[in-house]
Write an enzyme that holds these catalytic residues in place. Sequence first.
Site, short mmCIF file in Angstrom:
data_model
loop_
_atom_site.label_atom_id
_atom_site.label_comp_id
_atom_site.label_asym_id
_atom_site.label_seq_id
_atom_site.Cartn_x
_atom_site.Cartn_y
_atom_site.Cartn_z
N HIS A 102 0.84 -1.22 0.00
CA HIS A 102 0.00 0.00 0.00
C HIS A 102 0.87 1.26 0.00
O HIS A 102 0.43 2.33 0.45
CB HIS A 102 -0.94 0.04 1.21
CG HIS A 102 -1.83 -1.16 1.33
ND1 HIS A 102 -3.11 -1.21 0.83
CD2 HIS A 102 -1.60 -2.38 1.91
CE1 HIS A 102 -3.65 -2.39 1.09
NE2 HIS A 102 -2.74 -3.12 1.75
N SER A 105 16.64 17.61 -17.49
CA SER A 105 15.78 18.79 -17.45
C SER A 105 16.35 19.90 -18.31
O SER A 105 17.57 20.10 -18.36
CB SER A 105 15.61 19.28 -16.02
OG SER A 105 14.90 20.50 -15.98
N LYS A 156 19.88 17.70 -13.09
CA LYS A 156 18.80 16.75 -12.86
C LYS A 156 18.94 15.58 -13.84
O LYS A 156 19.18 15.77 -15.03
CB LYS A 156 17.45 17.42 -13.06
CG LYS A 156 16.27 16.60 -12.55
CD LYS A 156 14.99 17.46 -12.61
CE LYS A 156 13.84 16.77 -11.90
NZ LYS A 156 13.41 15.55 -12.57
N GLU A 203 10.85 5.27 -18.12
CA GLU A 203 9.72 6.04 -18.66
C GLU A 203 9.43 5.62 -20.10
O GLU A 203 8.26 5.50 -20.49
CB GLU A 203 10.04 7.53 -18.59
CG GLU A 203 10.12 8.07 -17.17
CD GLU A 203 10.76 9.45 -17.08
OE1 GLU A 203 10.65 10.08 -16.02
OE2 GLU A 203 11.38 9.90 -18.08
#
Length: 461
Positions: free
Chosen positions: A185, A315, A321, A328
């Site tokens: 969870h 980025s 970054k 992805e």
Amino acid sequence: MRLEKDTLGEVEVPEDVYYGPQTARAVDNFQVSGERLPAEFIKAQAAIKIASAKANMELGKLDTHIGKSLVEAAYEVREGKLSDQFVVDAFQSGAGTSQNMNANEVIANRALEIMGYEKGRYDIIHPNDHVNMSQSSNDTTHTAIHIAAVETVYSSLLPAIDELLVILDEKKVGLMSIVKPGRTHLQDAVPLTMGQEFSGYFRMIELDMKRLLEAVDGLLELNMGGTAVGTGLNAPQGFSKIAIREMNSITGIGFRLAEDPFEATQAAGSILACSAALRGLAVSLTKIANDLRLLSSGPRAGMGELDLPAVQPGSSIMPGKVNPVMAEMLNMACFQVMGNDTTIMMAAQAGQLELNVFTPLLAHNILGSIRILSGSISSFNRKCLSGLTVNTERCAELAASSLAIATSLAPVIGYDKAAEVAYRAHNEGRTIKEVVIEMGLLDDHGVEHLLDPMELTGVKK
């Protein structure tokens, strides 16, 4: 331009092309997406034309000189030499009639050249009478989907999955001694090892591969010689057996004749089953990619248990970054496969009476799914999974601080008292171990034994 004629009348066809009037009409009619059916499908079409020509020659239905020229021309198509001649949009006439005629015309005109004639001499070699002999678009398009799907799974997808399994197995074994917190969870749960987590991934993909192979077995049935509705009209006696024999010789694969040509003409169950297996694989891959993105989140404000290889800046505005771009990418590829499966389901159920006319759409999507999964898995293997590393200190820190290790106390001090320890540790910002010692619930030996995260995983030290 050269002037050619079909049953609807005269058509202008560019002088230098190998296709003919029916293809030219289709190009004009279906200006839809700019997408074509993939090379794997064209290659499968060519195999059908080769096998059919050989069967027709053996049965005395096709002149040997013409037949040999057709075989030679079709082999050139199968080798990709005439790929620019297959110009019909993927969204085209039902049953792939335009696609089949594109192949018939290209092979006919190339065979005419081989025999020393000009293109368009259909009085010598006719696209329908000779190239399409003993066939129909209704059986050959279904058959081409099966052949193309099987060949592509064998040549591209299975090697990518095999490589994925090898890497996952290495991670499963090599990371078995690194303890980390479990999460259910998205909340703290009892510890496990990183190797155990990867063992789950390994088994998921192993089962998906098994289901895919079972689905591919259904695609080994080919509807050769069923012609228009499954009756075999206009195909000579013995054609199907000879054609399937020749197909196996061409492809090196053990195809077999469809048990019921009527089912094979009007239904798409094997394609649907294969797509479902691909969807299942995509679901598992999505889960794995999502997990890696979560476990590598950070590097300072996230979980930070894994470090994924930095393959490109992340980025355009935030310097330094780095994003989990390979995971992805895998997500996006899998989403597309799931969408393709929905399209295949809609096309499979929309067939009417003796024929499913949506075979071009079935071909476009099933072969697209196989291609997308093959490429995305291979890229993910090389650029992400093989090079990921574990932040062992971070894993150990989080495992030791997890409130869920109070679970091991329940059999000794009871569920309610263990819950009290967990709540107190959380509210006071302390570890379970510190609270247990302060409350005097266990001696030193009991504390070390019951609250050792590695002990809780079941993995022997």
